[in-house]
Design a protein around this motif. Structure first.
Motif, mmCIF file in Angstrom:
data_model
loop_
_atom_site.group_PDB
_atom_site.id
_atom_site.type_symbol
_atom_site.label_atom_id
_atom_site.label_comp_id
_atom_site.label_asym_id
_atom_site.label_seq_id
_atom_site.Cartn_x
_atom_site.Cartn_y
_atom_site.Cartn_z
ATOM 1 N N TYR A 1 0.809 -1.209 0.000
ATOM 2 C CA TYR A 1 0.000 0.000 0.000
ATOM 3 C C TYR A 1 0.846 1.265 0.000
ATOM 4 C CZ TYR A 1 0.935 -0.424 4.999
ATOM 5 O OH TYR A 1 1.552 -0.565 6.209
ATOM 6 N N GLY A 2 2.154 1.119 -0.265
ATOM 7 C CA GLY A 2 3.029 2.277 -0.279
ATOM 8 C C GLY A 2 3.954 2.290 -1.468
ATOM 9 N N ARG A 3 4.506 3.459 -1.707
ATOM 10 C CA ARG A 3 5.517 3.672 -2.737
ATOM 11 C C ARG A 3 6.691 4.305 -2.013
ATOM 12 N NH1 ARG A 3 2.494 2.594 -6.969
ATOM 13 N NH2 ARG A 3 3.568 3.433 -8.757
ATOM 14 N N THR A 4 7.908 3.807 -2.271
ATOM 15 C CA THR A 4 9.049 4.160 -1.429
ATOM 16 C C THR A 4 10.290 4.477 -2.243
ATOM 17 O OG1 THR A 4 8.212 2.630 0.260
ATOM 18 C CG2 THR A 4 10.520 3.283 0.450
ATOM 19 N N VAL A 5 11.038 5.486 -1.779
ATOM 20 C CA VAL A 5 12.399 5.729 -2.249
ATOM 21 C C VAL A 5 13.287 5.888 -1.026
ATOM 22 C CG1 VAL A 5 11.763 6.779 -4.459
ATOM 23 C CG2 VAL A 5 12.157 8.239 -2.476
ATOM 24 N N THR A 6 14.549 5.535 -1.205
ATOM 25 C CA THR A 6 15.533 5.666 -0.145
ATOM 26 C C THR A 6 16.621 6.609 -0.628
ATOM 27 O OG1 THR A 6 15.048 3.435 0.620
ATOM 28 C CG2 THR A 6 17.110 4.402 1.365
ATOM 29 N N VAL A 7 16.963 7.572 0.214
ATOM 30 C CA VAL A 7 17.914 8.612 -0.155
ATOM 31 C C VAL A 7 19.048 8.635 0.867
ATOM 32 C CG1 VAL A 7 18.181 11.083 -0.576
ATOM 33 C CG2 VAL A 7 16.016 9.970 -1.116
ATOM 34 N N GLU A 8 20.265 8.745 0.358
ATOM 35 C CA GLU A 8 21.426 8.850 1.238
ATOM 36 C C GLU A 8 21.836 10.320 1.312
ATOM 37 O OE1 GLU A 8 25.758 6.764 1.489
ATOM 38 O OE2 GLU A 8 24.108 5.553 0.690
ATOM 39 N N ALA B 1 9.305 18.906 -3.897
ATOM 40 C CA ALA B 1 8.817 17.975 -4.920
ATOM 41 C C ALA B 1 7.300 17.848 -4.868
ATOM 42 C CB ALA B 1 9.486 16.607 -4.736
ATOM 43 N N LEU B 2 6.738 17.815 -3.686
ATOM 44 C CA LEU B 2 5.275 17.764 -3.565
ATOM 45 C C LEU B 2 4.649 19.033 -4.135
ATOM 46 C CD1 LEU B 2 4.885 16.198 -0.004
ATOM 47 C CD2 LEU B 2 4.286 15.113 -2.200
ATOM 48 N N ALA B 3 5.207 20.183 -3.775
ATOM 49 C CA ALA B 3 4.683 21.458 -4.276
ATOM 50 C C ALA B 3 4.768 21.519 -5.797
ATOM 51 C CB ALA B 3 5.441 22.626 -3.647
ATOM 52 N N ASP B 4 5.871 21.038 -6.359
ATOM 53 C CA ASP B 4 6.041 21.041 -7.813
ATOM 54 C C ASP B 4 4.988 20.180 -8.513
ATOM 55 O OD1 ASP B 4 8.216 22.717 -7.538
ATOM 56 O OD2 ASP B 4 9.724 21.144 -7.929
ATOM 57 N N GLN B 5 4.407 19.224 -7.785
ATOM 58 C CA GLN B 5 3.373 18.346 -8.347
ATOM 59 C C GLN B 5 1.962 18.772 -7.919
ATOM 60 O OE1 GLN B 5 3.695 16.033 -10.706
ATOM 61 N NE2 GLN B 5 5.842 16.680 -10.798
ATOM 62 N N GLY B 6 1.865 19.971 -7.340
ATOM 63 C CA GLY B 6 0.551 20.515 -6.994
ATOM 64 C C GLY B 6 0.016 20.113 -5.631
ATOM 65 N N PHE B 7 0.871 19.546 -4.786
ATOM 66 C CA PHE B 7 0.445 19.139 -3.445
ATOM 67 C C PHE B 7 0.890 20.175 -2.417
ATOM 68 C CE2 PHE B 7 0.601 15.165 -5.737
ATOM 69 C CZ PHE B 7 -0.469 14.435 -5.233
ATOM 70 N N GLY B 8 -0.005 20.538 -1.541
ATOM 71 C CA GLY B 8 0.345 21.362 -0.394
ATOM 72 C C GLY B 8 0.389 20.471 0.838
ATOM 73 N N VAL C 1 17.563 8.063 4.419
ATOM 74 C CA VAL C 1 16.239 8.577 4.734
ATOM 75 C C VAL C 1 15.262 7.889 3.789
ATOM 76 C CG1 VAL C 1 14.747 10.612 4.857
ATOM 77 C CG2 VAL C 1 17.171 10.791 5.480
ATOM 78 N N ILE C 2 14.217 7.345 4.362
ATOM 79 C CA ILE C 2 13.184 6.660 3.587
ATOM 80 C C ILE C 2 12.010 7.616 3.422
ATOM 81 C CG2 ILE C 2 11.572 4.716 3.567
ATOM 82 C CD1 ILE C 2 13.706 3.200 5.268
ATOM 83 N N VAL C 3 11.547 7.746 2.186
ATOM 84 C CA VAL C 3 10.383 8.573 1.885
ATOM 85 C C VAL C 3 9.334 7.645 1.304
ATOM 86 C CG1 VAL C 3 9.488 10.548 0.595
ATOM 87 C CG2 VAL C 3 11.869 10.561 1.411
ATOM 88 N N GLN C 4 8.148 7.680 1.917
ATOM 89 C CA GLN C 4 7.074 6.789 1.488
ATOM 90 C C GLN C 4 5.787 7.576 1.295
ATOM 91 O OE1 GLN C 4 7.690 4.254 5.068
ATOM 92 N NE2 GLN C 4 7.638 2.576 3.591
ATOM 93 N N THR C 5 5.039 7.210 0.268
ATOM 94 C CA THR C 5 3.701 7.763 0.067
ATOM 95 C C THR C 5 2.725 6.596 0.027
ATOM 96 O OG1 THR C 5 3.650 7.651 -2.351
ATOM 97 C CG2 THR C 5 4.641 9.620 -1.361
ATOM 98 N N VAL C 6 1.510 6.886 0.394
ATOM 99 C CA VAL C 6 0.477 5.876 0.242
ATOM 100 C C VAL C 6 0.270 5.653 -1.258
ATOM 101 C CG1 VAL C 6 -1.462 7.498 0.272
ATOM 102 C CG2 VAL C 6 -1.783 5.152 1.065
ATOM 103 N N ASP C 7 0.000 4.441 -1.657
ATOM 104 C CA ASP C 7 -0.283 4.146 -3.064
ATOM 105 C C ASP C 7 -1.732 4.559 -3.337
ATOM 106 O OD1 ASP C 7 -0.909 3.060 -5.538
ATOM 107 O OD2 ASP C 7 0.222 1.223 -5.175
ATOM 108 N N THR D 1 -1.095 8.888 -8.641
ATOM 109 C CA THR D 1 0.073 8.005 -8.707
ATOM 110 C C THR D 1 1.154 8.621 -9.584
ATOM 111 O OG1 THR D 1 -1.267 6.030 -8.342
ATOM 112 C CG2 THR D 1 0.883 5.707 -9.387
ATOM 113 N N HIS D 2 0.754 9.128 -10.741
ATOM 114 C CA HIS D 2 1.707 9.769 -11.662
ATOM 115 C C HIS D 2 2.414 10.941 -10.974
ATOM 116 C CE1 HIS D 2 3.420 11.473 -15.308
ATOM 117 N NE2 HIS D 2 2.865 12.628 -14.974
ATOM 118 N N ARG D 3 1.655 11.782 -10.296
ATOM 119 C CA ARG D 3 2.220 12.961 -9.632
ATOM 120 C C ARG D 3 3.122 12.567 -8.451
ATOM 121 N NH1 ARG D 3 0.051 17.959 -10.789
ATOM 122 N NH2 ARG D 3 -1.607 17.944 -12.335
ATOM 123 N N LEU D 4 2.678 11.603 -7.657
ATOM 124 C CA LEU D 4 3.493 11.175 -6.512
ATOM 125 C C LEU D 4 4.760 10.463 -6.972
ATOM 126 C CD1 LEU D 4 0.706 10.059 -4.033
ATOM 127 C CD2 LEU D 4 2.213 12.054 -3.819
#
Length: 139
Positions: free
Chosen positions: A3-10, A23-30, A90-96, A117-120
């Motif tokens: 139920y999630g989408r994940t990236v890991t960043v060093e 990145a969220l703001a660039d995709q229209g999310f506040g 650092v792990i960044v996760q969004t709900v799918d 999904t496309h935007r996230l």
């Protein structure tokens, strides 16, 4: 069921959370809500843990379309984005967003979930790229 989408960043946690917000703001999310889980557990339970943020992100046009399809979808809004430290990463996760379709069973929710999904995914890719740039930059 995933139920999630994940990236890991060093990269440092503070830099990553800034990249997440951009990145969220660039995709229209506040970011409507922010829960600092680390600070809350320390204050309420005197429990120490790694940095852990839950950001409640909302894209108003997508939220409107989802609410028009099903008023109860507000139970799943805003879209939670987790930013958490895990050692040097650092792990960044969004709900799918596809979970909205699965949970509601409404075909009308599919186009909304696809766009979300496309935007996230674009936001996650931008976060990953920014993290690579931070990591590759000489100190």
């Amino acid at each position: 069921m995933s139920y999630g989408r994940t990236v890991t960043v060093e990269a440092p946690f503070d830099q990553v959370q800034q990249h997440v917000r951009k990145a969220l703001a660039d995709q229209g999310f506040g970011v409507l809500t922010e829960i600092d889980v680390q600070a809350t557990l320390k204050a309420k339970l005197d429990h120490d843990m790694e940095p852990y943020l839950i950001l409640g992100a909302c894209n108003p046009p997508l939220a409107h379309r989802a609410l028009e399809a099903d008023r109860s979808i507000g139970l799943l809004l805003p879209c939670n984005v987790v930013v958490r430290a895990d050692g040097d990463e650092v792990i960044v996760q969004t709900v799918d967003p596809g979970t909205m379709v699965t949970l509601t069973g409404l075909d009308a929710m599919a186009p909304v979930a696809e766009e979300a999904t496309h935007r996230l995914d674009a936001a996650l890719a931008a976060i990953e790229a920014a993290g690579r740039e931070d990591h590759d930059r000489p100190a």
